[in-house]
Write an enzyme that holds these catalytic residues in place. Sequence first.
Site, PDB file in Angstrom:
ATOM      1  N   CYS A 107       0.816  -1.211   0.000  1.00 27.66           N
ATOM      2  CA  CYS A 107       0.000   0.000   0.000  1.00 27.66           C
ATOM      3  C   CYS A 107       0.849   1.260   0.000  1.00 27.66           C
ATOM      4  O   CYS A 107       1.957   1.290   0.531  1.00 27.66           O
ATOM      5  CB  CYS A 107      -0.887   0.023   1.240  1.00 27.66           C
ATOM      6  SG  CYS A 107      -1.908  -1.425   1.412  1.00 27.66           S
ATOM      7  N   GLY A 124      -0.707  -1.205   6.521  1.00 27.78           N
ATOM      8  CA  GLY A 124      -0.444  -2.087   7.665  1.00 27.78           C
ATOM      9  C   GLY A 124      -1.616  -3.010   7.914  1.00 27.78           C
ATOM     10  O   GLY A 124      -2.515  -3.137   7.073  1.00 27.78           O
TER      11      GLY A 124
END
Length: 611
Positions: free
Chosen positions: A2, A101
């Site tokens: 990401c 995360g």
Amino acid sequence: MCGIVGAVAQRDVAEILLEGLRRLEYRGYDSAGLAVVGADKILQRVRKLGKVNVLAGSVDLDVISGGTGIAHTRWATHGEPSESNAHPHVSLDNIAVVHNGIIENHELLRAELKDRGYHFESQTDTEVIVHLIEWELRTANTLVEAVQKTTTQLDGAYGMVALDKRDPERIVVARSGSPIVIGLGVGENFLASDQLALLNVTRRFIYLEEGDVAEITRRDVSIFDLGGEPVTRVVSEASSDHDVADKGQYRHYMQKEIFEQPTALKATMEGRINNDSIIVESIGANALEILSKVDNVQIVACGTSYNAGMTAKYWFESLAGVSCDVEIASEFRYRKFVTRENSLLITLSQSGETADTLAALRLAKEKGYMSAMTICNVAGSSLVRESDFAFMTRAGTEIGVASTKAFTTQLAALLMLVTALGKQKGTIKRSLESEIVQALHELPIQIEKALSFDKPIEELAPDFADKHHALFLGRGEFYPIAVEGSLKLKEISYIHAEAYAAGELKHGPLALIDAEMPVIVVAPTNDLLEKLKSNIEEVRARGGLLYVFADEDAGFTESEGMKIITMPKVSDIIAPIFYTIPMQLLSYHVAIIKGTDVDQPRNLAKAVTVE
Ligand code: M6R
């Protein structure tokens, strides 16, 4: 993995956010989105499955206007790649959040939030963050306070950014286990998960530390540490030649990075070797003292970096006479291990942000290692900041997901470290030190020679393009080079490839050999060549198709079913680095024929910041 971009400015930021996302594309992702708010306090959100260009095509810059915004590229962990799982996630159309995360206690939090009446629109762990912030904001005085209260309830890793449309002057960011960098502009400020995203708008950066929460407005950046106390963090300046998001004459970043290796190696060795000796002090602060005490080395790394560690094991033991263990970080971190006396822990990483390697470092620091060093390519990364000392590879930014120049520069750094270690311990005598250093001096020019085999290797590629499997063989320090060759082929061409220490063939894999199984052998002249030739014969006798990378002294003759790629003879010491190049070129050209996404292979990410 990401990527995050954010901006608070007086101008419209949507285009800045999109450009930032484009610059993060190399990290690998499956969907993208952005949210923008302006003085009108209307939150405008666009999310799309697929590439940033698909998102950009849906963002009408005349409509999506506003000076405060956040954007994200998502690499799916919880929930399939889809528009509804793409970030930003919103709560009650007021708060928007992007997150890198994994939140490990998301199921529990989700249940609690549902009980409080929140409605979930996605399968992601991230959505619990945005609803929690919304909940906390009901009693908190500021968005910072709400984010701080939220972070105390999260288990796992996050780099996250929140904005509240009712207060469009500010963005709040928090970091724990996933990097966030703040970019300082003039009358405007930015943030991202990687400074590369912002190099077109600023060169001044602040890296948040673990546990930091920061409020960013157009004019100010206020940072609070884990305890909520205001703190000042160092401002660093990116060098002006640092913006590398340009492929130049090359078709792919991977190709560019393969051909940059002579320069990258020169840079990595500069100031670290003299004419015929190693400059031990250049290894790092206190290297003279630390290295003389080291009796054991423990290397921990993942993927290609692990393969570099495996190669170095041979050097640590055969050249410096120091025992060396190498372990995959995701195994090391969850294993009960015994720390040997006077052990040096070495983490290897291109990015310096690999979650498993970072966790292994943190664990090792509690387990009595004498010192923890990292060999890393990214200054300011988590591994660099948290290790006792760092020996930087100077490969320059590596954008292709398939690691190439980071690997060979890691090998050069490891060879210098081995030499310094042996010199300090007295196990590497003057003549051997000089021989290693001479070989290192020759390395860039030898790598140029290896790169000149691009054309003949390209001509081999069609043989592989219709194959479903391939086997790589090597012995000694060329076994990890074969492993690295097989990793390159599988990750960018999607051909199933395995590597074996050639002596293992008859213990199982020989059963796989037939005319559909190309077998690539790394076979330079050395003490094990005769043994390797016997292994090659075992393959030939069973009708295997052989591609042997050897040197002119190796004495191979081309015949039916056996192609020989004759490379120049190089010093045994640097030969593993040299033979990496044809492996990289072969996988690159096979991938080109197969038409895969060379720089962003499917399902993969550049910096693996989740475990
Ligand atoms: O940034 P790191 O060196 O810690 O990354 C480790 C691996 O994720 C990485 O080497 C990966 O295996 C590459 N895609 C290999 O080309």
